[in-house]
Design a protein around this motif. Structure first.
Motif, mmCIF file in Angstrom:
data_model
loop_
_atom_site.group_PDB
_atom_site.id
_atom_site.type_symbol
_atom_site.label_atom_id
_atom_site.label_comp_id
_atom_site.label_asym_id
_atom_site.label_seq_id
_atom_site.Cartn_x
_atom_site.Cartn_y
_atom_site.Cartn_z
ATOM 1 N N PHE A 274 -2.600 0.503 9.337
ATOM 2 C CA PHE A 274 -1.783 1.123 8.295
ATOM 3 C C PHE A 274 -1.279 2.490 8.714
ATOM 4 O O PHE A 274 -0.210 2.930 8.277
ATOM 5 N N SER A 275 -2.033 3.198 9.562
ATOM 6 C CA SER A 275 -1.611 4.539 9.991
ATOM 7 C C SER A 275 -0.286 4.465 10.743
ATOM 8 O O SER A 275 0.611 5.297 10.525
ATOM 9 N N TYR A 276 -0.124 3.492 11.631
ATOM 10 C CA TYR A 276 1.145 3.343 12.335
ATOM 11 C C TYR A 276 2.279 3.072 11.366
ATOM 12 O O TYR A 276 3.397 3.577 11.540
ATOM 13 N N PHE A 277 2.002 2.236 10.353
ATOM 14 C CA PHE A 277 3.025 1.922 9.363
ATOM 15 C C PHE A 277 3.450 3.189 8.611
ATOM 16 O O PHE A 277 4.644 3.414 8.374
ATOM 17 N N VAL A 278 2.488 4.052 8.254
ATOM 18 C CA VAL A 278 2.794 5.300 7.546
ATOM 19 C C VAL A 278 3.598 6.234 8.437
ATOM 20 O O VAL A 278 4.576 6.857 7.999
ATOM 21 N N PHE A 279 3.207 6.339 9.715
ATOM 22 C CA PHE A 279 3.942 7.200 10.633
ATOM 23 C C PHE A 279 5.395 6.768 10.739
ATOM 24 O O PHE A 279 6.310 7.616 10.715
ATOM 25 N N GLN A 280 5.619 5.460 10.829
ATOM 26 C CA GLN A 280 6.974 4.954 10.957
ATOM 27 C C GLN A 280 7.778 5.222 9.688
ATOM 28 O O GLN A 280 8.967 5.575 9.766
ATOM 29 N N LEU B 293 0.836 -1.207 0.000
ATOM 30 C CA LEU B 293 0.000 0.000 0.000
ATOM 31 C C LEU B 293 0.871 1.258 0.000
ATOM 32 O O LEU B 293 0.588 2.220 -0.725
ATOM 33 N N TRP B 294 1.909 1.269 0.795
ATOM 34 C CA TRP B 294 2.804 2.422 0.859
ATOM 35 C C TRP B 294 3.519 2.633 -0.473
ATOM 36 O O TRP B 294 3.648 3.785 -0.938
ATOM 37 N N ASN B 295 3.989 1.544 -1.082
ATOM 38 C CA ASN B 295 4.702 1.672 -2.358
ATOM 39 C C ASN B 295 3.805 2.270 -3.437
ATOM 40 O O ASN B 295 4.240 3.122 -4.216
ATOM 41 N N ILE B 296 2.563 1.826 -3.488
ATOM 42 C CA ILE B 296 1.651 2.337 -4.515
ATOM 43 C C ILE B 296 1.380 3.815 -4.299
ATOM 44 O O ILE B 296 1.445 4.629 -5.239
ATOM 45 N N CYS B 297 1.095 4.201 -3.075
ATOM 46 C CA CYS B 297 0.817 5.610 -2.788
ATOM 47 C C CYS B 297 2.043 6.487 -3.019
ATOM 48 O O CYS B 297 1.928 7.609 -3.529
ATOM 49 N N SER B 298 3.197 5.978 -2.660
ATOM 50 C CA SER B 298 4.424 6.768 -2.833
ATOM 51 C C SER B 298 4.757 6.930 -4.308
ATOM 52 O O SER B 298 5.110 8.036 -4.761
ATOM 53 N N ASP B 299 4.646 5.835 -5.089
ATOM 54 C CA ASP B 299 4.983 5.925 -6.502
ATOM 55 C C ASP B 299 4.018 6.825 -7.260
ATOM 56 O O ASP B 299 4.414 7.528 -8.205
ATOM 57 N N ARG C 103 -4.305 8.851 2.698
ATOM 58 C CA ARG C 103 -5.174 9.175 3.840
ATOM 59 C C ARG C 103 -6.413 8.293 3.849
ATOM 60 O O ARG C 103 -6.859 7.838 4.914
ATOM 61 N N ASN C 104 -6.970 8.002 2.675
ATOM 62 C CA ASN C 104 -8.149 7.129 2.629
ATOM 63 C C ASN C 104 -7.807 5.706 3.096
ATOM 64 O O ASN C 104 -8.590 5.083 3.830
ATOM 65 N N LEU C 105 -6.657 5.197 2.659
ATOM 66 C CA LEU C 105 -6.253 3.859 3.095
ATOM 67 C C LEU C 105 -5.982 3.815 4.585
ATOM 68 O O LEU C 105 -6.258 2.807 5.248
ATOM 69 N N MET C 106 -5.462 4.909 5.138
ATOM 70 C CA MET C 106 -5.217 4.953 6.579
ATOM 71 C C MET C 106 -6.527 4.903 7.353
ATOM 72 O O MET C 106 -6.620 4.285 8.416
ATOM 73 N N HIS C 107 -7.562 5.501 6.810
ATOM 74 C CA HIS C 107 -8.874 5.448 7.464
ATOM 75 C C HIS C 107 -9.492 4.051 7.362
ATOM 76 O O HIS C 107 -10.140 3.584 8.300
ATOM 77 N N GLU C 108 -9.275 3.381 6.211
ATOM 78 C CA GLU C 108 -9.915 2.079 5.981
ATOM 79 C C GLU C 108 -9.162 0.926 6.650
ATOM 80 O O GLU C 108 -9.794 -0.059 7.052
#
Length: 1161
Positions: free
Chosen positions: A1026-1032, A999-1005, A1013-1018
């Motif tokens: 996923f929000s913790y993963f993004v924060f890290q 998920l992070w790779n797709i959003c970053s690319d 933000r939508n994926l973090m909510h879902e």
């Protein structure tokens, strides 16, 4: 030989013949001509020469045991101790036998035959023709190869006339493709094989390089020279005797002093520059060892040893006790499966008192060297057989076999004894099992001789028969030993009189099973083991008869039908113990509470997969049988009338709800419904059966009947009882419905594939069906079931596959173990991709149909807590991962494919990954509910999830641009849209299975902050999701501004996350206007840094003044920020100006305070 016989006086026998008149020569009371010639003068007349008559067995014709409709189809009972009919002879063999027997007098015709364990080939020599076919083949008619024997060999003596000494031919199959395991092949006909045929008496040798080639009639032969054939050396007395002199010996005397060959082995030569060249070895009764170098151009023969018999260490008396003449007896390769590239091979040789091991160099300049030898008969009991005991007169080692991957050696021993009290003579038969001593190196590479003992007794000597009738040496030396069949550790002994007996050691006693067929079945010519597709597992015993085809001895028959050895005679010549047979038959104490099973529900269970020795024995009480019979009855009444009056009470009273799991009667009836073998599915049509609509219609009929069974459970309220008391049983019943639905869908998929191929191919429908990966998988699963269940051996593989629905897990088991056969690396890349997609589609279809059935019938299922669905079991996950990992390996070769083929491959891998991850999710959930350890399974799930999702996304990126690296620049909007479209399914899978890296790779690319933000909510999973993963990730990338901006939307999540990052927590607290908390955090941070500096100094780090100044400056700055945060939490803008004029703070501090207020307020 091991069958108890009835004793009849000569007078009564003659009286019966005179009363009945002329008796048919093939009847069981008429001795054949060969027996009249070969028996000693004092033999008992009227001894039947064929079949194995037993006093408890009906002497019906063998044809009565092969009904036109199998008992399993009629749903009747079968005798669990009877052998099972496996395969008929090919028609060409039947025709030749009929012609040959018409030209010969009964008993005067010689028909030789045998079975090869490694290749599963069966051979019969009838007249002047050699017939070879695979007894494992389910195709009808079976492919049979006919080879003509040279007339010049047949003219050297009458080789078509019975010699009275059993099989006069020795045959070896040379496997030219031994690098591939025999179990990897469904049909052995695909492997090239050569044939080495030798006549025992004349020493003539015939060699066919490859019987599967178009010119399989090409042969070479070699005849013994005059000097070799006419003279033989007898090591016992040093005298030379001609063959003519031996031929005039009395029939009752032993012919072991002759120069006939006793054993023959052959092996392929590993030199690729010399194709179809093999080395054969043969030992003769006069102590000679011969070597034959066979090639398409000719046969070279030479003698290696003139006298293989080592001097007996105990003096002249020792050899007299051992016999000496007729040895060596047996040659056998040390390992069955020999790598074709290995230049050396070891073999064992059995002499009159020891085992010798040799190494042969497989090359044109072949040489043989002795590695070791060890006595097995001596004065010490630790050697093996102890001699010089009271009453012993002579000891004969008769045959030798190797088992357990070359680690165990089993020897058949006969000991002639004399009772000193009664002065009666008898023969004791026993099995000696030896194993290698610990620390002994017996690898293939060894060429140096070993001195000293290398073997030790594995177990005490197993006495098969304590007191048997005394036989002549010809009779003894005709006995052959086979090992490796089921039950594990059992052995089968064959004799010249056409009998076969299985010996099995169980519960500290030996039990014998007599292979018993009526008289018109003819003799037993050979026996072998039905090879299992599971490595290291034994198969059932297979027996080749002279007239009745191939039969199998199920494991259950040996366990239930075995009897204790008779006190007296084993021979068919008669017994001094008239009541021994009846006493043995009554000796079923261990199986007294085991009722015969009904074929309708459990006949197939006799060979069910991978269980212990007693898999075929279900300890069922009479109550179980009554409950099952009652359930069958009330269900049948429901099908006829639709009424269930009092069914629940009757079944409850019968104990139908007392067992849970597979043994529950409801689960057994459900299994019998889905596993029923259709009556009009026959093997006469071969592979074309699957092209007919009857397969689909039969599956639909089964589904309808199973649905009726569910309705019966609901109307009779048995469903409620099962839900509350036997959840596992109800789960199994519903899983039968799932598997049936999946099988129907798989059949439709096969139909669709065959129609697609037939539309683009000129071949017929049957031809197009048998050319795909799914068809090969069906053949493998069907073959596996046939070999594990001998009741199905005469059925077609596809028929067995579509019938045995309850074992649908075998599809995934075969994928795990046999994928390299279905998709070979030797195939073109395009074919590999196509077959991989076909298999992944089939697997996905099965699992998705299972889940769909479960969703549609969810109200029928019990509470799922703690129950693991069948599609989430280890065997299913392993099979899915096997094909998935293979497809991952193929990704590196996608450059060879067209773009449309790449997209198709990607979609199949994506669907397979979704299914595989769902099975892992279900398995982990069940383990959590049961409170079992699941850490290993969870780590495996994470590892395979990341590998699949990452590979899928990398492939998506490669579709857009071959040199694709990053889309973050946003310069190519079209490429971004393509990636978004292709990665949508990957996003869905990653969200369900917490594939946060993907998920992070797709959003970053894509540089799509809104999608992030939508994926973090879902995706709010455990540990913050996923929000913790993004924060890290943002912390690791030093992107603190983005982190703080996300804190505005995910305030609580970021606050919890930053508790582990105190240096950033105060910033988030200031953003949230929590100035007092920010002040405390800054103060704690400053103090913690001070403590860390002090501890670093105390631990011995060198004092760095610049470092301390920097640390002190940082601490001062943090403390000042703490003060400012505290003030900012109390005062406003005007208050800050007032503080400055009062002189409480410096100008810099006031400016910082104002910055705080402007930035965060």
């Amino acid at each position: 030989m091991f069958s108890p016989g009835t004793r009849k006086s000569n007078f009564s026998a003659r009286k019966e013949r005179s009363t009945l008149g002329r008796v048919p020569t093939d009847s069981p009371i008429t001795p054949l001509t060969e027996n009249r010639r070969s028996l000693p003068d004092n033999s008992i007349p009227n001894r039947p020469s064929t079949g194995t008559p037993a006093p408890w067995a009906s002497r019906l014709s063998v044809l009565a045991r092969i009904p036109p409709v199998k008992k399993s189809e009629k749903g009747g009972d079968i005798d669990p101790v009877q052998p099972v009919y496996v395969a008929e002879f090919p028609q060409v063999v039947r025709d030749e036998q009929a012609i040959f027997l018409q030209k010969r007098a009964p008993g005067d015709a010689c028909i030789s035959g045998g079975m090869d364990k490694e290749s599963s080939l069966t051979w019969i020599i009838c007249g002047s023709r050699l017939f070879i076919w695979s007894f494992l083949s389910s195709a009808a008619p079976r492919e049979c190869f006919t080879l003509d024997l040279p007339s010049s060999i047949l003219e050297i003596g009458d080789m078509t006339t019975n010699s009275g000494h059993g099989n006069i031919w020795l045959l070896c199959v040379v496997n030219w493709d031994s690098t591939r395991k025999s179990t990897d092949k469904v049909a052995q006909q695909c492997n090239p094989a050569g044939i080495v045929l030798c006549n025992r008496k004349t020493r003539a040798l015939i060699y066919w390089p490859n019987i599967y080639s178009e010119g399989n009639t090409t042969r070479v032969m070699s005849l013994a020279s005059t000097d070799e054939f006419q003279l033989s050396f007898s090591p016992g007395d040093g005298k030379t005797t001609t063959n003519k002199q031996r031929q005039h010996s009395r029939p009752g005397n032993s012919s072991t002093g002759s120069s006939s060959f006793n054993s023959l082995i052959a092996s392929a030569m590993p030199d690729p520059d010399c194709p179809y060249i093999c080395v054969a070895l043969a030992c003769s009764s006069n102590g000679e060892l011969w070597q034959f170098l066979c090639s398409p151009s000719g046969i070279q023969r030479k003698i290696i040893y003139h006298d293989m018999l080592s001097p007996f260490p105990q003096g002249s008396d020792g050899r007299q006790l051992m016999g000496g003449k007729g040895y060596p007896r047996s040659l056998i390769w040390h390992y069955d499966h020999h790598p074709l590239e290995e230049p050396r091979r070891q073999f064992l040789l059995l002499t009159d008192h020891e085992i010798q091991c040799y190494a042969v160099k497989l090359s044109p300049d072949s040489s043989v060297s002795k590695l070791w030898s060890q006595e097995i008969i001596g004065t010490g009991g630790d050697l093996g057989i102890q001699k010089d005991l009271a009453g012993q007169k002579r000891i004969w080692p008769l045959d030798l076999q190797i088992g357990n991957l070359g680690k165990e050696i089993t020897i058949l021993i006969a000991i002639f004894c004399k009772d000193r009290v009664t002065t009666s003579s008898y023969t004791e038969y026993s099995l000696l099992t030896m194993q290698y001593k610990s620390g002994v190196n017996f690898s293939l590479e060894r060429i140096e001789p070993i001195h000293g003992r290398v073997l030790e007794k594995k177990a005490p000597i197993q006495v098969i028969i304590p007191k048997a009738r005394v036989e002549d040496e010809d009779f003894l030396f005709s006995m052959r030993l086979k090992v490796g069949g089921k039950p594990s550790g059992s052995a089968i002994i064959l004799s010249i009189d056409g009998t076969a007996t299985v010996s099995h050691y169980w519960r500290n006693s030996t039990r014998l099973y007599h292979f018993d067929l009526p008289y018109d079945a003819g003799k037993v010519m050979d026996a072998s083991v039905i090879p299992s597709l599971d490595d290291g597992e034994d198969g059932a015993w297979a027996v080749l008869t002279e007239k009745a085809g191939v039969w199998a001895i199920p494991e259950k028959a040996v366990l239930l039908g075995g009897v204790e050895p008779p006190e007296r005679s084993l021979s068919r010549k008669g017994s001094s113990n008239e009541g021994s047979a009846q006493e043995e038959r009554r000796n079923f104490s261990f199986a007294g509470n085991i009722a015969p099973r009904r074929v309708s529900s459990e006949a197939w269970d006799a060979g069910d997969r991978q269980r212990a020795v007693f898999t075929g024995i279900a300890r069922r009480t009479a109550q179980d049988e009554e409950s099952e019979a009652l359930l069958n009855h009330v269900f049948h009444d429901f099908l006829l009338s639709g009424k269930v009056d009092g069914a629940l009470d009757k079944l409850r009273h019968s104990g139908a709800f007392e067992r849970d799991g597979e043994t529950n009667v409801f689960a057994r009836i459900s299994k019998s419904i889905v596993d029923t073998l259709a009556k009009h599915w026959t093997t006469t049509r071969g592979a074309e059966i699957v092209a007919l609509a009857v397969v689909s219609s039969q599956l639909v009929e089964k589904q309808q009947k199973h649905q009726k069974f569910l309705q019966f459970l609901a109307l009779s309220k048995c469903h409620e009882e099962l839900c509350s008391r036997q959840r596992q049983s109800l789960q199994i019943i519903m899983e039968h419905g799932e598997k049936l639905a999946g099988m129907i869908q798989l059949r439709e998929l096969q139909n669709m594939i065959s129609q697609t191929r037939s539309a683009v191919s000129p071949y017929s429908t049957s031809q197009s069906e048998i050319s795909g990966a799914l068809w090969d998988l069906i053949q493998l699963v069907g073959e596996r079931a046939r070999r594990n269940t001998v009741l199905l051996m005469d059925r077609d593989n596809a028929e067995v596959f579509y019938s045995k629905v309850s074992d649908l897990e075998e599809v995934f088991c075969c994928l795990e173990r046999q994928l390299e056969y279905i998709i070979s690396v030797e195939m073109p890349f395009e074919v590999q991709f196509q077959r991989a997609c076909e298999l992944s589609n089939a697997c996905g279809t099965l699992v998705r149909m299972t889940i769909q059935y479960r969703n549609e019938h969810h109200i029928w299922y019990p509470l799922p807590e703690g129950l693991t669905p069948w599609h989430c079991q280890t065997v299913v996950r392993s099979g899915l991962w096997s094909i998935a990992s293979f497809m991952l390996q193929l990704l590196s070769e996608t450059s060879h494919l067209h773009k449309s083929a790449k997209l198709n491959f990607h979609s199949h891998l994506e669907a397979l990954a979704d299914v595989l991850l769902e099975t892992y999710s279900g398995a982990i959930t069940a383990k959590l509910e049961r409170g079992e350890e699941h850490k290993y399974l969870l780590n495996e799930y994470w590892k395979r999830r990341d590998a699949l999702l990452d590979s899928l996304y990398q492939q998506v990126k490669s579709f857009v641009q071959p040199t694709y690296q990053d889309l973050s620049g946003g310069t190519d909007e079209q490429n971004e849209e393509i990636v978004k479209e292709l990665s949508s399914s990957i996003l869905s899978i990653a969200k369900r299975h917490e594939g946060y890296q993907t998920l992070w790779n797709i959003c970053s690319d894509l540089n799509d902050f809104e999608l992030l933000r939508n994926l973090m909510h879902e995706s709010m999973g455990p540990k913050g999701g996923f929000s913790y993963f993004v924060f890290q990730k943002l912390c690791d990338n030093k992107q603190f501004s983005k982190l703080m901006r996300l804190g505005e939307e995910f305030q609580e999540e970021l606050a919890t996350f930053l508790k582990q990052h105190q240096d950033l927590l105060w910033l988030h607290e200031v953003f949230l206007h929590q100035f007092s908390s920010a002040s405390e955090t800054l103060h704690k941070l400053a103090i913690s840094q001070a403590n860390s500096s002090i501890s670093a100094t105390e631990e011995g780090f060198e004092s760095d003044e610049s470092y301390l100044k920097s640390t002190l400056a940082d601490r001062k700055r943090l403390l000042n920020l703490s003060k400012i945060a505290a003030v900012a939490g109390v005062f406003s803008y005007s208050s800050a100006i007032t503080i400055y004029h009062c002189g409480s703070f410096s100008l810099v501090q006031v400016i910082m305070l104002l910055l705080f207020l402007f930035a965060f307020v």
